[in-house]
Design an enzyme around this catalytic site. Structure first.
Site, PDB file in Angstrom:
ATOM      1  N   CYS A 141       0.877  -1.176   0.000  1.00  0.00           N
ATOM      2  CA  CYS A 141       0.000   0.000   0.000  1.00  0.00           C
ATOM      3  C   CYS A 141       0.909   1.219   0.000  1.00  0.00           C
ATOM      4  O   CYS A 141       2.122   1.104   0.132  1.00  0.00           O
ATOM      5  CB  CYS A 141      -0.853   0.049   1.255  1.00  0.00           C
ATOM      6  SG  CYS A 141      -1.869  -1.411   1.501  1.00  0.00           S
ATOM      7  N   ARG A 189       1.271   1.724  -6.024  1.00  0.00           N
ATOM      8  CA  ARG A 189       1.414   0.753  -4.936  1.00  0.00           C
ATOM      9  C   ARG A 189       0.078   0.098  -4.562  1.00  0.00           C
ATOM     10  O   ARG A 189       0.041  -0.790  -3.716  1.00  0.00           O
ATOM     11  CB  ARG A 189       1.993   1.440  -3.691  1.00  0.00           C
ATOM     12  CG  ARG A 189       3.338   2.089  -3.935  1.00  0.00           C
ATOM     13  CD  ARG A 189       3.837   2.745  -2.680  1.00  0.00           C
ATOM     14  NE  ARG A 189       4.091   1.768  -1.644  1.00  0.00           N
ATOM     15  CZ  ARG A 189       5.200   1.058  -1.517  1.00  0.00           C
ATOM     16  NH1 ARG A 189       6.191   1.253  -2.381  1.00  0.00           N
ATOM     17  NH2 ARG A 189       5.349   0.190  -0.552  1.00  0.00           N
ATOM     18  N   TRP A 191      -3.712  -1.557  -1.229  1.00  0.00           N
ATOM     19  CA  TRP A 191      -3.670  -2.815  -1.986  1.00  0.00           C
ATOM     20  C   TRP A 191      -4.132  -3.870  -0.987  1.00  0.00           C
ATOM     21  O   TRP A 191      -3.408  -4.206  -0.059  1.00  0.00           O
ATOM     22  CB  TRP A 191      -2.238  -3.072  -2.461  1.00  0.00           C
ATOM     23  CG  TRP A 191      -2.075  -4.349  -3.242  1.00  0.00           C
ATOM     24  CD1 TRP A 191      -1.606  -5.540  -2.787  1.00  0.00           C
ATOM     25  CD2 TRP A 191      -2.360  -4.529  -4.616  1.00  0.00           C
ATOM     26  NE1 TRP A 191      -1.589  -6.453  -3.814  1.00  0.00           N
ATOM     27  CE2 TRP A 191      -2.048  -5.866  -4.939  1.00  0.00           C
ATOM     28  CE3 TRP A 191      -2.862  -3.703  -5.626  1.00  0.00           C
ATOM     29  CZ2 TRP A 191      -2.207  -6.380  -6.219  1.00  0.00           C
ATOM     30  CZ3 TRP A 191      -3.023  -4.216  -6.892  1.00  0.00           C
ATOM     31  CH2 TRP A 191      -2.700  -5.545  -7.182  1.00  0.00           C
ATOM     32  N   ASN A 205       1.130   0.233   5.990  1.00  0.00           N
ATOM     33  CA  ASN A 205       1.479  -0.621   4.861  1.00  0.00           C
ATOM     34  C   ASN A 205       2.231  -1.818   5.427  1.00  0.00           C
ATOM     35  O   ASN A 205       3.224  -1.637   6.132  1.00  0.00           O
ATOM     36  CB  ASN A 205       2.374   0.143   3.884  1.00  0.00           C
ATOM     37  CG  ASN A 205       2.993  -0.777   2.838  1.00  0.00           C
ATOM     38  OD1 ASN A 205       2.367  -1.752   2.411  1.00  0.00           O
ATOM     39  ND2 ASN A 205       4.210  -0.472   2.429  1.00  0.00           N
ATOM     40  N   GLY A 206       1.761  -3.022   5.121  1.00  0.00           N
ATOM     41  CA  GLY A 206       2.438  -4.219   5.623  1.00  0.00           C
ATOM     42  C   GLY A 206       1.404  -5.251   6.048  1.00  0.00           C
ATOM     43  O   GLY A 206       0.224  -5.149   5.705  1.00  0.00           O
ATOM     44  N   GLU A 217       9.066 -21.473 -18.037  1.00  0.00           N
ATOM     45  CA  GLU A 217       8.970 -20.078 -17.621  1.00  0.00           C
ATOM     46  C   GLU A 217      10.135 -19.257 -18.209  1.00  0.00           C
ATOM     47  O   GLU A 217       9.951 -18.126 -18.655  1.00  0.00           O
ATOM     48  CB  GLU A 217       8.937 -19.983 -16.086  1.00  0.00           C
ATOM     49  CG  GLU A 217       8.887 -18.583 -15.514  1.00  0.00           C
ATOM     50  CD  GLU A 217       7.702 -17.731 -15.959  1.00  0.00           C
ATOM     51  OE1 GLU A 217       6.784 -18.255 -16.626  1.00  0.00           O
ATOM     52  OE2 GLU A 217       7.727 -16.531 -15.671  1.00  0.00           O
ATOM     53  N   LYS A 231       9.637 -15.976 -20.680  1.00  0.00           N
ATOM     54  CA  LYS A 231      10.205 -14.658 -20.392  1.00  0.00           C
ATOM     55  C   LYS A 231      11.014 -14.157 -21.581  1.00  0.00           C
ATOM     56  O   LYS A 231      10.882 -13.019 -22.001  1.00  0.00           O
ATOM     57  CB  LYS A 231      11.114 -14.676 -19.142  1.00  0.00           C
ATOM     58  CG  LYS A 231      10.452 -14.852 -17.796  1.00  0.00           C
ATOM     59  CD  LYS A 231       9.670 -13.649 -17.324  1.00  0.00           C
ATOM     60  CE  LYS A 231       8.250 -13.690 -17.768  1.00  0.00           C
ATOM     61  NZ  LYS A 231       7.254 -14.374 -16.995  1.00  0.00           N
ATOM     62  N   GLU A 272       8.704 -13.379 -24.640  1.00  0.00           N
ATOM     63  CA  GLU A 272       7.744 -12.273 -24.588  1.00  0.00           C
ATOM     64  C   GLU A 272       8.409 -10.904 -24.542  1.00  0.00           C
ATOM     65  O   GLU A 272       7.852  -9.940 -25.037  1.00  0.00           O
ATOM     66  CB  GLU A 272       6.710 -12.443 -23.466  1.00  0.00           C
ATOM     67  CG  GLU A 272       7.224 -12.290 -22.065  1.00  0.00           C
ATOM     68  CD  GLU A 272       6.124 -12.424 -21.009  1.00  0.00           C
ATOM     69  OE1 GLU A 272       4.962 -12.103 -21.278  1.00  0.00           O
ATOM     70  OE2 GLU A 272       6.472 -12.847 -19.885  1.00  0.00           O
ATOM     71  N   HIS A 284      13.051 -36.975 -28.718  1.00  0.00           N
ATOM     72  CA  HIS A 284      11.917 -37.505 -29.501  1.00  0.00           C
ATOM     73  C   HIS A 284      11.516 -36.531 -30.610  1.00  0.00           C
ATOM     74  O   HIS A 284      10.409 -36.621 -31.143  1.00  0.00           O
ATOM     75  CB  HIS A 284      10.732 -37.789 -28.583  1.00  0.00           C
ATOM     76  CG  HIS A 284      11.026 -38.851 -27.565  1.00  0.00           C
ATOM     77  ND1 HIS A 284      11.147 -40.183 -27.892  1.00  0.00           N
ATOM     78  CD2 HIS A 284      11.289 -38.772 -26.246  1.00  0.00           C
ATOM     79  CE1 HIS A 284      11.435 -40.893 -26.801  1.00  0.00           C
ATOM     80  NE2 HIS A 284      11.541 -40.046 -25.780  1.00  0.00           N
ATOM     81  N   LYS A 292      -1.039  -6.537 -19.707  1.00  0.00           N
ATOM     82  CA  LYS A 292      -0.781  -7.113 -18.389  1.00  0.00           C
ATOM     83  C   LYS A 292      -1.873  -8.106 -18.012  1.00  0.00           C
ATOM     84  O   LYS A 292      -1.613  -9.153 -17.463  1.00  0.00           O
ATOM     85  CB  LYS A 292      -0.679  -5.985 -17.343  1.00  0.00           C
ATOM     86  CG  LYS A 292      -0.318  -6.479 -15.957  1.00  0.00           C
ATOM     87  CD  LYS A 292       1.100  -7.029 -15.920  1.00  0.00           C
ATOM     88  CE  LYS A 292       1.426  -7.697 -14.598  1.00  0.00           C
ATOM     89  NZ  LYS A 292       2.583  -8.594 -14.716  1.00  0.00           N
TER      90      LYS A 292
HETATM   91  O1  M6R Z   1      -3.085 -12.514 -14.452  1.00  0.00           O
HETATM   92  P1  M6R Z   1      -2.787 -13.946 -14.834  1.00  0.00           P
HETATM   93  O2  M6R Z   1      -1.817 -14.588 -13.933  1.00  0.00           O
HETATM   94  O3  M6R Z   1      -4.019 -14.759 -15.002  1.00  0.00           O
HETATM   95  O4  M6R Z   1      -2.099 -13.823 -16.254  1.00  0.00           O
HETATM   96  C1  M6R Z   1      -1.776 -14.957 -16.989  1.00  0.00           C
HETATM   97  C2  M6R Z   1      -0.918 -14.616 -18.187  1.00  0.00           C
HETATM   98  O5  M6R Z   1      -1.583 -13.746 -19.049  1.00  0.00           O
HETATM   99  C3  M6R Z   1       0.415 -13.993 -17.764  1.00  0.00           C
HETATM  100  O6  M6R Z   1       1.116 -14.830 -16.891  1.00  0.00           O
HETATM  101  C4  M6R Z   1       1.286 -13.701 -18.982  1.00  0.00           C
HETATM  102  O7  M6R Z   1       1.663 -14.901 -19.584  1.00  0.00           O
HETATM  103  C5  M6R Z   1       2.493 -12.855 -18.605  1.00  0.00           C
HETATM  104  N1  M6R Z   1       2.759 -11.932 -19.650  1.00  0.00           N
HETATM  105  C6  M6R Z   1       3.710 -13.676 -18.351  1.00  0.00           C
HETATM  106  O8  M6R Z   1       4.842 -12.919 -18.111  1.00  0.00           O
END
Ligand code: M6R
Length: 609
Positions: free
Chosen positions: A2, A28, A75, A101-102, A481, A485, A488, A504, A604
């Site tokens: 927060c 925040r 938050w 905040n915390g 993962e 990263k 993307e 395979h 996002k």
């Molecule tokens: O908000 P969510 O965790 O449901 O989002 C899922 C994906 O859209 C999200 O993880 C996306 O793949 C990110 N860009 C990964 O870095």
């Protein structure tokens, strides 16, 4: 996470300054906003759920009287994002108000004790106990100065806090304290400020005093006094000049949100160790009783689910099915039923594919459990039980700190379930729980010691056309993962497989110099993984290994390696092993001249199916 703010003005009203400063802290959190000021022995409060501008347009936050006040942008962690839970919170008399905040870990015990002493609580927050504790101290000893009453209260708090308190008893002061949540002071000719972060007051002053854990502040129109919470001894600290632009200040001096959020992971992981036990218990009880468990998510959250399926299997002997949310209906829509349990994992809690899967399962009477970072999101509303991962807002489009937090919460759930089912020995459980506690420090070490290495790797491999990411067991999730990263944010086509699968098919792509990143946790699959490394090496691949310190065997086979500290239990390994991969992707994006915070074509939160 927060934002708190407070100021004492020599001239003029505090409220407009508080509102404008909270606006700069809105990154925040923005679930609710509140402001409290004092004038002529009376406290004035305005607060409501919603973003600052929306609340301001209805309530006019600026027209509170007085030259001194505090404010908060929230938050949500404890208690839904409703007006009743908006800060500031007050004691029974309304003469003491607090912003915080915390997370107060022992708030349930404190609340019970205070209720038994006749205190009436109105919110569901942990914060409210602070106001009542101060009131209780003053009830018992009416001669106590406000600072001492606050000091005695914060000494009883366990957990993290940055608090600011005002009271009609000493209407010319703001009392603050800090433990594990950020707090800074700003000093100008016309005012003193306290805030969660420098951007809040940067337009008014660049003279800043940084406050450390365990410190206590008395702000007055004369200036500031810093003392230590444990012995009340005085700390002498002069202000420093900060030459940040407002944009740099929001990122705390980091060039991008992504790297700032990577650096926040030790703190966010500490927060995940302060989960509300009750909800973890409830969720693990539901998981224990389910006939079948689906772990449903998208993107990075799906990778957390994939890792969790190994955790649940290895620690609690519970088979679970990780499923891409967008595939759930097609794959399981007909069979899911009243005996099925869905654990939906979504940082935002708003991802359309995840919510569609949840709706489908709900229509067939399945039980919905949620893990999300956004309390009040749709996922929290449709879940039978949910738990908040408490990572604070993540602004970079690439999920980083929210991934490691999800893993930590899922590991805690797996441990609880393990305890219920008695599948592994107490010693083993204790060992994993202990090591989970140490992970924030381990992650801190990795960031500090391996950042340069990741930078060099990005320089060396920046022209690679393709990357491979391979791992076995739970490290498969880490490999996926790492690939996501890099793809993307650096736009490098990447391939990830369980290492055993590569022979395979995917191995046919390998040619001289193609970088293959191996995730080499020291687990049961380590020996077999060495065989997989040899296969790739024999075909000319450049081997980049993420290894535990002292793993000389793999280091000798690698062209490059990044090290993480030793002794990490297999099921927890995705947390530390993900860090070098986040750093690699980040520096690779920079090498390519890309802005990692805003990758093309992505949002996002993906709210379309
Ligand atoms: O908000 P969510 O965790 O449901 O989002 C899922 C994906 O859209 C999200 O993880 C996306 O793949 C990110 N860009 C990964 O870095």
């Amino acid at each position: 996470m927060c934002g708190i703010f407070g100021c004492i003005m020599k001239q003029g009203n505090a409220a407009p300054i508080i509102r404008a400063s909270l606006k700069r802290l809105e990154y925040r959190g923005y679930d609710s906003v509140g402001v409290a000021t004092i004038q002529d022995g009376k406290i004035y409060v305005k607060k409501d759920q919603g973003k600052i501008d929306d609340v301001h347009s209805i309530l006019n936050l600026d027209d509170l009287p007085g030259n001194l006040g505090i404010g908060h942008t929230r938050w949500a962690t404890h208690g839904a994002p409703l007006k009743i839970n908006a800060h500031p919170h007050s004691d029974c008399t309304g003469q003491i108000v607090v912003v915080h905040n915390g997370i107060i870990e022992n708030f349930s015990e404190l609340k019970l004790e205070l209720e038994n002493n006749g205190h009436k609580f109105v919110s569901k927050t942990d914060t409210e106990v602070i106001a009542h504790l101060i009131e209780e101290n003053l009830r018992k000893n009416p001669e106590l100065e406000l600072a001492n009453a606050v000091l005695e209260a914060v000494k009883r708090l366990e957990g993290s806090y940055a608090v600011a308190v005002i009271s009609t008893r000493e209407p010319d002061k703001i009392i603050c304290a800090r433990n594990e949540s950020p707090l800074v002071l700003g000093i100008s000719e016309n005012a003193v400020y306290c805030a969660s972060d420098i951007p809040a007051f940067l337009p008014f002053t660049n003279k800043v005093v940084l406050i450390n854990d365990g410190e206590f502040i008395i702000l007055s129109s004369k200036g500031y006094e810093i003392r230590r919470i444990n012995d009340f001894s005085i700390v002498a600290r002069e202000p420093e000049i900060v030459d940040w632009t407002p944009e740099m200040a929001v990122k705390q001096g980091y060039p991008h949100f992504m790297i700032k959020e990577i650096h926040e992971q030790p703190a966010t992981l500490r927060n995940t160790l302060r989960m509300q036990e009750h909800y973890l218990d409830l969720i693990s009880t539901f998981l224990d009783r389910a006939r079948e468990v689906f772990l449903v998510a998208c993107g990075t959250s799906y990778h957390a689910c994939l890792a969790a399926s190994y955790m649940f299997s290895k620690l609690a002997f519970l088979p679970t099915y990780p499923v891409y949310a967008s595939e759930f209906m097609e794959q399981h829509g007909k069979s899911v039923n009243i005996d099925s349990t869905i654990l939906a994992v979504s940082q935002s809690g708003e991802t359309a594919d995840t919510l569609a899967a949840v709706t489908c399962a709900q229509q067939r009477a399945a039980t919905i459990l949620g893990l999300t970072n956004v309390i009040g999101s749709t996922l929290t509303r449709v879940s039978r039980v949910y738990v908040g991962q408490q990572s604070g807002p993540e602004i970079g489009v690439a999920a980083t700190k929210t991934f490691t937090s999800q893993l930590s919460v899922l590991a805690q759930l797996a441990l609880r379930l393990s305890k219920k089912r008695g599948k592994i020995s107490q010693d083993e459980m204790d060992d994993i729980a202990e090591r989970l506690e140490k992970l924030p420090d381990i992650v801190e070490t990795i960031i500090q010691t391996q950042k340069e290495k990741a930078k060099q790797l990005a320089k060396k491999y920046k022209d690679a056309k393709t990357f491979f990411f391979l791992g076995r067991g739970v490290s498969t999730a880490t490999a996926y993962e790492g690939r996501l990263k890099l793809m993307e944010i650096a736009y490098i086509p990447s391939i990830a497989f369980p290492a055993g699968e590569s022979k395979h098919g995917p191995i046919s792509l390998i040619e001289a110099g193609l970088p293959v990143v191996f995730i080499c946790a020291k687990d049961g699959a380590h020996k077999t993984l060495i065989g997989n490394i040899m296969e790739m090496k024999a075909r000319g691949a450049s081997i980049i290994a993420i290894v535990e310190e002292g793993d000389e065997e793999i280091k000798a086979l690698s062209d490059d390696y990044v090290e993480v500290p030793k002794g990490i239990p297999e099921v927890l390994s995705p947390i530390p092993f993900a860090i070098p991969l986040q750093l690699l992707a980040y520096y690779m994006a920079l090498e390519k001249g890309l802005n990692p915070d805003t990758p093309r074509n992505l949002a996002k939160s993906v709210t379309v199916k």
